[in-house]
Design an enzyme around this catalytic site. Structure first.
Site, PDB file in Angstrom:
ATOM      1  N   TYR A  85      48.353  32.398  71.219  1.00 45.39           N
ATOM      2  CA  TYR A  85      47.593  33.443  70.491  1.00 45.39           C
ATOM      3  C   TYR A  85      46.937  32.689  69.172  1.00 45.39           C
ATOM      4  O   TYR A  85      47.780  31.585  68.738  1.00 45.39           O
ATOM      5  CB  TYR A  85      48.727  34.391  69.958  1.00 45.39           C
ATOM      6  CG  TYR A  85      48.366  35.699  70.305  1.00 45.39           C
ATOM      7  CD1 TYR A  85      47.215  36.451  69.387  1.00 45.39           C
ATOM      8  CD2 TYR A  85      49.008  36.692  70.830  1.00 45.39           C
ATOM      9  CE1 TYR A  85      46.697  37.703  69.689  1.00 45.39           C
ATOM     10  CE2 TYR A  85      48.968  38.055  71.052  1.00 45.39           C
ATOM     11  CZ  TYR A  85      47.599  38.481  70.361  1.00 45.39           C
ATOM     12  OH  TYR A  85      47.415  39.666  70.768  1.00 45.39           O
TER      13      TYR A  85
ATOM     14  N   GLU B  78      44.836  34.023  66.541  1.00 49.67           N
ATOM     15  CA  GLU B  78      43.878  34.924  65.586  1.00 49.67           C
ATOM     16  C   GLU B  78      43.586  33.856  64.226  1.00 49.67           C
ATOM     17  O   GLU B  78      44.281  33.222  63.798  1.00 49.67           O
ATOM     18  CB  GLU B  78      44.878  35.985  65.220  1.00 49.67           C
ATOM     19  CG  GLU B  78      44.813  37.100  66.101  1.00 49.67           C
ATOM     20  CD  GLU B  78      45.664  38.415  65.556  1.00 49.67           C
ATOM     21  OE1 GLU B  78      46.837  38.016  64.936  1.00 49.67           O
ATOM     22  OE2 GLU B  78      45.536  39.369  65.962  1.00 49.67           O
TER      23      GLU B  78
ATOM     24  N   THR C 240      25.148  36.095  76.273  1.00 49.57           N
ATOM     25  CA  THR C 240      26.301  36.150  77.299  1.00 49.57           C
ATOM     26  C   THR C 240      26.432  34.650  77.721  1.00 49.57           C
ATOM     27  O   THR C 240      25.557  33.998  77.565  1.00 49.57           O
ATOM     28  CB  THR C 240      26.205  36.968  78.296  1.00 49.57           C
ATOM     29  OG1 THR C 240      24.944  36.820  78.934  1.00 49.57           O
ATOM     30  CG2 THR C 240      26.409  38.488  77.963  1.00 49.57           C
TER      31      THR C 240
ATOM     32  N   LYS D  85      25.461  34.245  82.526  1.00 49.62           N
ATOM     33  CA  LYS D  85      24.250  34.753  83.254  1.00 49.62           C
ATOM     34  C   LYS D  85      23.615  33.330  83.511  1.00 49.62           C
ATOM     35  O   LYS D  85      24.210  32.752  84.391  1.00 49.62           O
ATOM     36  CB  LYS D  85      23.478  35.749  82.557  1.00 49.62           C
ATOM     37  CG  LYS D  85      24.270  36.997  82.124  1.00 49.62           C
ATOM     38  CD  LYS D  85      23.520  38.114  81.538  1.00 49.62           C
ATOM     39  CE  LYS D  85      24.292  39.405  81.409  1.00 49.62           C
ATOM     40  NZ  LYS D  85      24.006  40.282  80.648  1.00 49.62           N
TER      41      LYS D  85
ATOM     42  N   ARG E 222      32.935  34.529  81.831  1.00 53.07           N
ATOM     43  CA  ARG E 222      32.509  35.886  81.313  1.00 53.07           C
ATOM     44  C   ARG E 222      32.666  35.970  79.893  1.00 53.07           C
ATOM     45  O   ARG E 222      33.934  35.515  79.478  1.00 53.07           O
ATOM     46  CB  ARG E 222      33.285  37.077  81.779  1.00 53.07           C
ATOM     47  CG  ARG E 222      33.124  37.303  83.201  1.00 53.07           C
ATOM     48  CD  ARG E 222      33.345  38.499  83.878  1.00 53.07           C
ATOM     49  NE  ARG E 222      32.272  39.736  83.585  1.00 53.07           N
ATOM     50  CZ  ARG E 222      31.223  39.370  84.377  1.00 53.07           C
ATOM     51  NH1 ARG E 222      31.108  38.685  85.379  1.00 53.07           N
ATOM     52  NH2 ARG E 222      30.147  40.132  83.988  1.00 53.07           N
TER      53      ARG E 222
HETATM   54  C1  LIG Z   1      24.228  41.304  79.803  1.00 52.71           C
HETATM   55  C2  LIG Z   1      23.754  41.917  78.349  1.00 52.71           C
HETATM   56  C3  LIG Z   1      24.466  42.221  77.529  1.00 52.71           C
HETATM   57  C4  LIG Z   1      25.985  42.532  77.467  1.00 52.71           C
HETATM   58  O1  LIG Z   1      26.887  41.818  78.227  1.00 52.71           O
HETATM   59  P1  LIG Z   1      28.540  42.083  78.688  1.00 52.71           P
HETATM   60  O2  LIG Z   1      28.839  40.897  78.635  1.00 52.71           O
HETATM   61  O3  LIG Z   1      27.954  42.873  79.909  1.00 52.71           O
HETATM   62  O4  LIG Z   1      28.853  43.300  77.721  1.00 52.71           O
HETATM   63  C5  LIG Z   1      24.109  42.405  76.239  1.00 52.71           C
HETATM   64  N1  LIG Z   1      22.890  42.203  75.922  1.00 52.71           N
HETATM   65  C6  LIG Z   1      21.824  41.949  77.276  1.00 52.71           C
HETATM   66  C7  LIG Z   1      20.405  41.731  76.735  1.00 52.71           C
HETATM   67  C8  LIG Z   1      22.457  41.478  78.422  1.00 52.71           C
HETATM   68  O5  LIG Z   1      21.614  41.459  79.294  1.00 52.71           O
END
Ligand SMILES: *Cc1c(COP(=O)(O)O)cnc(C)c1O
Length: 420
Positions: free
Chosen positions: A59, A61, A231, A234, A240
């Site tokens: 933890y 915070e 994010t 991607k 994630r």
């Molecule tokens: C994927 C995405 C998000 C959100 O991401 P999560 O991890 O799914 O909450 C926000 N903005 C854009 C432009 C995205 O492509």
């Protein structure tokens, strides 16, 4: 490994075969199909190792050196390292690496600079914007006042004149640039000049294209944009999660918005995995990787178009393609994505701009090349895959064809195994 307690089994396959078997089956699915969902990727084993590390128990915070609990020496080290690497990677003044995902990252920017009801601008969801850019079912559309810009009906590209006109008329406090389903480069500099002109703050949400931005394959919104969110899972190929970058001036407001504004304890194991992913993206080879993602997307687009398939904007500049199925019928996206999956090609249905159908029954299929590129595939493989996709699209109910392509996909997956 030291035994925990006498008689207690400690490994998942022993303690919980039910869960272990589901995970094993998912591994098999990923290994034997072509993941072409453009928001997905495969992380390196190193990223997964960090993400499953012992930091999961801690933890923390607060922020490095300003925590509420004891025992933070290594949590501080890992979070500081992740911040330093992100700064180096993106050229950002301030970075918060704690957001648990992209949506809460955007939420934190809203919380930092907007008041309830304030007007902001974002790309229309059905034209490629994200839920957090003002959808009525999202916090952004419920508690704030969104004004949406759209793509031009003819070119299907963003029309900066329209953006400027709307910005002058509505005087938004914040303008969001960025997308979740738009195949072309985003003119961040154009958005910045509009934001500057009307006195709005600029949030560039580069969630989809962060990997291309750090590799110089797509223009960066820095240093001009006040806020950049992304994010990490991607094109960036991390765990994630998400990060928020900003000018130093907004550092305090952003940190306060993330914690205690929205989140409690940060996920330091994920932050460790983010640090590993940033380290990987700082390697020179990442530039080649990102350039190959785009080269692959272009090769795929050319093949599909040569096979008579309509793409939104007739091509791509990025990792993402949007197939427009309207010439074949309205609302065909979902059944088409299902037919493609029967052939081992995993995509997602998506609206196309000016879709006469609904988001639940959209007329497009969204696909992309990050994962295939991670597997080591190049233009030659894209041409084969493009031909298979076209065959299924032209004959979507032919199960024999789907099975034949499923076999070819399997062969290709064996040639390019995932590093797991
Ligand atoms: C994927 C995405 C998000 C959100 O991401 P999560 O991890 O799914 O909450 C926000 N903005 C854009 C432009 C995205 O492509």
């Amino acid at each position: 490994m030291q035994k925990q307690r006498e008689g207690i089994k400690t490994r998942l396959t022993e303690t919980d075969p039910e869960v272990a078997n589901i995970i094993k089956a998912e591994e098999e699915r990923q290994q034997t199909t072509l993941t072409m969902i453009p928001s997905e990727n495969h992380v390196s084993p190193a990223v997964r190792e960090a993400s499953a590390s012992i930091l999961i128990n801690k933890y923390s915070e607060g922020y490095p050196t300003k925590r509420y609990y004891q025992g933070q020496a290594h949590a501080d080290e890992i979070e500081t390292l992740a911040i330093d690497r992100a700064k180096q990677l993106f050229g950002a003044e301030h970075v918060n690496v704690q957001p648990n995902s992209g949506s809460p990252a955007n939420q934190a920017v809203f919380l930092a600079v907007l008041e309830k009801g304030d007007t902001f601008m974002g790309l229309n969801l059905t034209h490629g914007g994200h839920l957090t850019h003002g959808s009525p079912v999202n916090f952004s559309g419920r508690y704030f006042t969104p004004v949406h810009y759209a793509v031009d009906e003819k070119t299907e590209r963003i029309d900066l004149d329209q953006v400027r006109e709307l910005a002058r008329r509505h005087k938004p406090k914040l303008i969001i640039s960025g997308f979740t389903a738009y195949p072309r480069t985003f003119d961040f500099a154009g958005f910045q000049s509009i934001a500057d002109e009307v006195g709005a703050l600029h949030l560039a949400d580069i969630s989809h294209i962060a990997g291309l931005v750090v590799a110089g394959v797509h223009a960066s919104p820095f240093p001009a944009a006040q806020f950049v969110t992304t994010t990490t899972h991607k094109t960036l190929r991390g765990p994630r999660g998400a990060i928020i970058m900003s000018h130093e001036k907004y550092a305090k407001a952003i940190n306060k918005a993330v914690f205690p504004g929205l989140q409690g304890g940060p996920h330091e194991h994920t932050i460790a995995a983010k640090a590993v992913a940033f380290g990987e993206a700082l390697q020179p080879s990442f530039k080649e990787y990102a350039a190959q993602i785009v080269a692959n997307a272009k090769a795929l687009a050319e093949t599909l178009m040569a096979e008579g398939i309509k793409l939104v904007t007739d091509g791509t500049d990025t990792h993402l393609l949007l197939i427009d199925l309207r010439p074949l019928g309205i609302g065909l996206g979902r059944p088409m994505a299902a037919s493609l999956e029967q052939g081992g090609i995993v995509t997602n249905c998506n609206t196309v701009p000016f879709d006469p159908s609904s988001p639940f029954k959209p007329s497009g299929v969204r696909l992309g090349t990050p994962t295939l590129t991670t597997r080591g595939m190049k233009e030659t493989e894209m041409r084969s895959i493009g031909t298979w996709i076209a065959e299924i699209i032209h004959d979507p109910n032919n199960e024999g064809l789907q099975q034949k392509i499923r076999g070819q996909v399997l062969e290709l997956c064996k040639q390019f195994p995932l590093d797991i």
